[in-house]
Enzyme design. Structure first.
Site, PDB file in Angstrom:
ATOM      1  CG  LEU A  94      18.783  70.952  -3.873  1.00 18.58           C
ATOM      2  CD1 LEU A  94      18.349  72.173  -4.671  1.00 18.58           C
ATOM      3  CD2 LEU A  94      18.300  71.054  -2.435  1.00 18.58           C
ATOM      4  CG  ASN A 108      23.205  77.309  -8.188  1.00 16.02           C
ATOM      5  OD1 ASN A 108      23.522  77.670  -7.053  1.00 16.02           O
ATOM      6  ND2 ASN A 108      24.021  76.605  -8.958  1.00 16.02           N
ATOM      7  CG  HIS A 110      28.334  76.874 -11.679  1.00 16.89           C
ATOM      8  ND1 HIS A 110      28.590  75.893 -10.751  1.00 16.89           N
ATOM      9  CD2 HIS A 110      29.243  76.698 -12.676  1.00 16.89           C
ATOM     10  CE1 HIS A 110      29.599  75.145 -11.181  1.00 16.89           C
ATOM     11  NE2 HIS A 110      30.004  75.611 -12.343  1.00 16.89           N
ATOM     12  CB  ALA A 174      31.807  89.066 -12.034  1.00 18.36           C
TER      13      ALA A 174
HETATM   14  C1  GRF Z   1      30.228  81.144  -5.107  1.00 21.61           C
HETATM   15  O1  GRF Z   1      31.413  81.117  -5.850  1.00 21.61           O
HETATM   16  C2  GRF Z   1      29.098  80.569  -5.904  1.00 21.61           C
HETATM   17  O2  GRF Z   1      29.222  80.800  -7.280  1.00 21.61           O
HETATM   18  C3  GRF Z   1      29.230  79.098  -5.629  1.00 21.61           C
HETATM   19  O3  GRF Z   1      29.617  79.000  -4.285  1.00 21.61           O
HETATM   20  C4  GRF Z   1      30.283  80.213  -3.897  1.00 21.61           C
HETATM   21  C5  GRF Z   1      29.558  80.760  -2.715  1.00 21.61           C
HETATM   22  O4  GRF Z   1      30.223  81.834  -2.132  1.00 21.61           O
HETATM   23  N1  GRF Z   1      28.007  78.406  -5.946  1.00 21.61           N
HETATM   24  P1  GRF Z   1      29.480  82.729  -1.047  1.00 21.61           P
HETATM   25  O5  GRF Z   1      29.046  81.801   0.084  1.00 21.61           O
HETATM   26  O6  GRF Z   1      28.315  83.380  -1.723  1.00 21.61           O
HETATM   27  O7  GRF Z   1      30.502  83.723  -0.584  1.00 21.61           O
END
Ligand code: GRF
Length: 200
Positions: A94, A108, A110, A174
């Protein structure tokens, strides 16, 4: 009044589905819109199946002009009176301007225990480092990637036989528990006073 939330995705949307499915009568948010920068993101149909409006704002026609793509994204968000943005696997950087506009109301998820392993390939890096635990982080979005104030983290064990894929699957489970709770917490905390204010 529930906060009107849009989820930005690029892919499968499993975290998006978790955010939608976790909604209950006393939850402080309402997922009203899902937007993808990729028209073929499987999460779009998944959102519609869960009864949420979902639309792609394809980045392709905008080429490298991120600001122009974001202006189109922002127009869709504004048209729906969106108050909070939850990034869930949104794989486009972004601009500082977009981040500043939403700062304090954009979060977000992560897949690492930040500040460890910002960026990509987190599970392989955790295994290579010999870590005995891994996890995920929900954080406020600031201009620097994966560096904003942390809202919540969840930890999982790393097992001796783990591959990046098996660890990713454990962390993802998780994530699905953490994200809805962290979004609710962030919104309730904001009502008492913003943690980080938007930049002027
Ligand atoms: C997840 O592991 C999230 O932490 C990361 O990208 C992945 C997205 O997976 N930012 P999904 O599209 O929610 O299944």
């Amino acid at each position: 009044m529930k906060a009107r939330v849009a989820i930005l995705i690029s892919g499968a949307g499993s975290n998006m589905a978790a955010l939608i499915e976790a909604q209950s009568a006393d939850c402080p948010y309402e997922i009203v819109y899902v937007l993808s920068n990729k028209p073929d993101a499987p999460g779009l149909d998944r959102a519609r199946a869960l009864g949420v409006e979902a639309l792609a704002v394809d980045q392709a026609p905008f080429g490298k002009d991120r600001a122009a793509h974001e202006a189109a994204v922002q127009a869709e968000l504004a048209a729906r009176n969106i108050e909070w943005v939850a990034l869930a696997g949104y794989m486009r950087l972004l601009t500082p301007e977009f981040v500043a506009r939403w700062q304090g109301r954009m979060i977000n998820i992560h897949p690492s225990l930040l500040p460890k392993y910002p960026g990509l390939d987190t599970h392989r890096r955790a295994l290579e480092a010999g870590d005995t635990e891994a996890g995920c982080t929900v954080h406020h979005v600031i201009a620097e990637m994966d560096a904003g104030p942390i809202i919540a983290q969840a930890r999982v064990p790393v097992l001796a036989a783990d591959t990046p894929e098996s660890l990713a699957a454990r962390v993802l489970e998780a994530e699905h528990r953490l994200y809805p709770a962290a979004l609710a917490d962030a919104i309730m905390a904001h009502e008492k006073g913003p943690r980080i204010a938007p930049e002027a």
